[in-house]
Write an enzyme that holds these catalytic residues in place. Structure first.
Site, PDB file in Angstrom:
ATOM      1  CG  ASP A  88      54.062  26.677  74.049  1.00  0.00           C
ATOM      2  OD1 ASP A  88      53.626  27.480  73.397  1.00  0.00           O
ATOM      3  OD2 ASP A  88      55.140  26.631  74.482  1.00  0.00           O
TER       4      ASP A  88
HETATM    5  N1  URA Z   1      57.184  30.246  76.896  1.00  0.00           N
HETATM    6  C1  URA Z   1      57.028  29.142  76.369  1.00  0.00           C
HETATM    7  O1  URA Z   1      57.974  28.749  75.767  1.00  0.00           O
HETATM    8  N2  URA Z   1      55.780  28.489  76.403  1.00  0.00           N
HETATM    9  C2  URA Z   1      54.612  29.073  76.836  1.00  0.00           C
HETATM   10  O2  URA Z   1      53.502  28.544  76.906  1.00  0.00           O
HETATM   11  C3  URA Z   1      54.908  30.259  77.440  1.00  0.00           C
HETATM   12  C4  URA Z   1      56.089  31.074  77.469  1.00  0.00           C
END
Ligand code: URA
Length: 272
Positions: free
Chosen positions: A108
């Site tokens: 993310d």
């Molecule tokens: N899980 C999440 O919630 N975000 C990420 O970026 C990776 C794993």
């Protein structure tokens, strides 16, 4: 076997026209002899190529370990934000023999840490396949600190797996068993905390966060880690991937930095 003009162009030596000029100017030699013909067939496994006296490492695929920083997205293009590809040096902005440089899985925008960029589509496909169950470990900072009792409850929940509700357009899912290690104050846990914080916070004044636990999951659903903790009534306020399969993030790479994987690290991924 492949034409030398294509190979050199795909190793960052400009267009095929640029390579033709290098050949004409006697700047390219193969196994110690100048080559002039752009159509010369090169064996990247065996032949030794020098350009302007410097030996070139010939490779079909490229593998990069990045320590992704926050505020960049894992996408080829984004109208609003910088992408992880914008962090790469100009010398990596060319075509590669193995194909498109892509992210092996996404993090993310506000997640930091280990991101592999590669041209090796087969490896990406295999490691991201649900069948492979490649583990991914995250250092997690939580909004609410936990009592010993809550930690036990979390440990049990994660070890058994649990249902995660839908999120907007994303359907719910049954989260598979995962492993959680809390960073506590006793001695071995203190070491865990120290290690987690070391990889999580190195060079990162702006995102210096307290890491509450390390979570290892074996799948990669949308916003998986955040949604799992949200399901338990908590909130992830800091997230950093520190390990993929047996490959750990090199703590010497600063946030937003990267380096190529060495042979041993590539093997680690390939034998996952
Ligand atoms: N899980 C999440 O919630 N975000 C990420 O970026 C990776 C794993």
């Amino acid at each position: 076997m492949e034409r030398i003009d294509k190979i050199l162009s795909h190793h960052g030596f400009g267009s095929r026209k640029d390579v033709k000029k290098l050949l004409r100017d006697e700047l390219v030699s193969v196994n110690g002899k100048f080559v002039y013909d752009p159509g010369f067939q090169l064996d990247i496994e065996k032949d030794e190529v020098t350009v302007d006296g410097e030996q070139i490492k010939l490779q079909h695929d490229i593998y990069i370990m990045m320590n992704k920083c926050q505020d960049v997205v894992c996408a080829n293009k984004d109208g609003e934000h910088r992408t992880v590809f914008d962090l790469l040096d100009d010398s990596l902005r060319h075509k590669f023999l193995g194909g498109e440089l892509h992210c092996m899985g996404r993090l993310d925008i506000d997640t930091e840490g280990l991101l592999i960029l590669t041209t090796d589509g087969k490896l990406t496909h295999r490691l991201l396949s649900p069948k492979t169950h490649a583990p991914k470990t995250y250092a997690v900072g939580l909004r609410d600190s936990l009592t010993e009792e809550e930690k036990l409850k979390y440990t049990e929940k994660f070890s058994k797996g649990f249902r995660v509700d839908r999120e907007q357009n994303e359907s719910g899912f049954d989260a598979q068993p995962a492993e959680i290690i809390f960073c506590e104050s006793n001695e071995s846990a203190a070491r865990t905390r120290h290690e987690a914080n070391k990889t999580a916070n190195r060079d990162s004044e702006s995102s210096r966060q307290d890491v509450a636990c390390l979570l290892t999951i074996y799948e990669g659903k949308y916003h998986q880690v955040k949604r799992m903790f949200a399901q338990l009534g908590n909130e992830v306020v800091y997230l950093k991937r520190v390990k993929m399969g047996s490959l750990e993030l090199d703590p010497a790479i600063p946030l937003g930095g990267y380096r190529e994987l060495n042979e041993k690290e590539i093997k680690l991924l390939q034998t996952e």
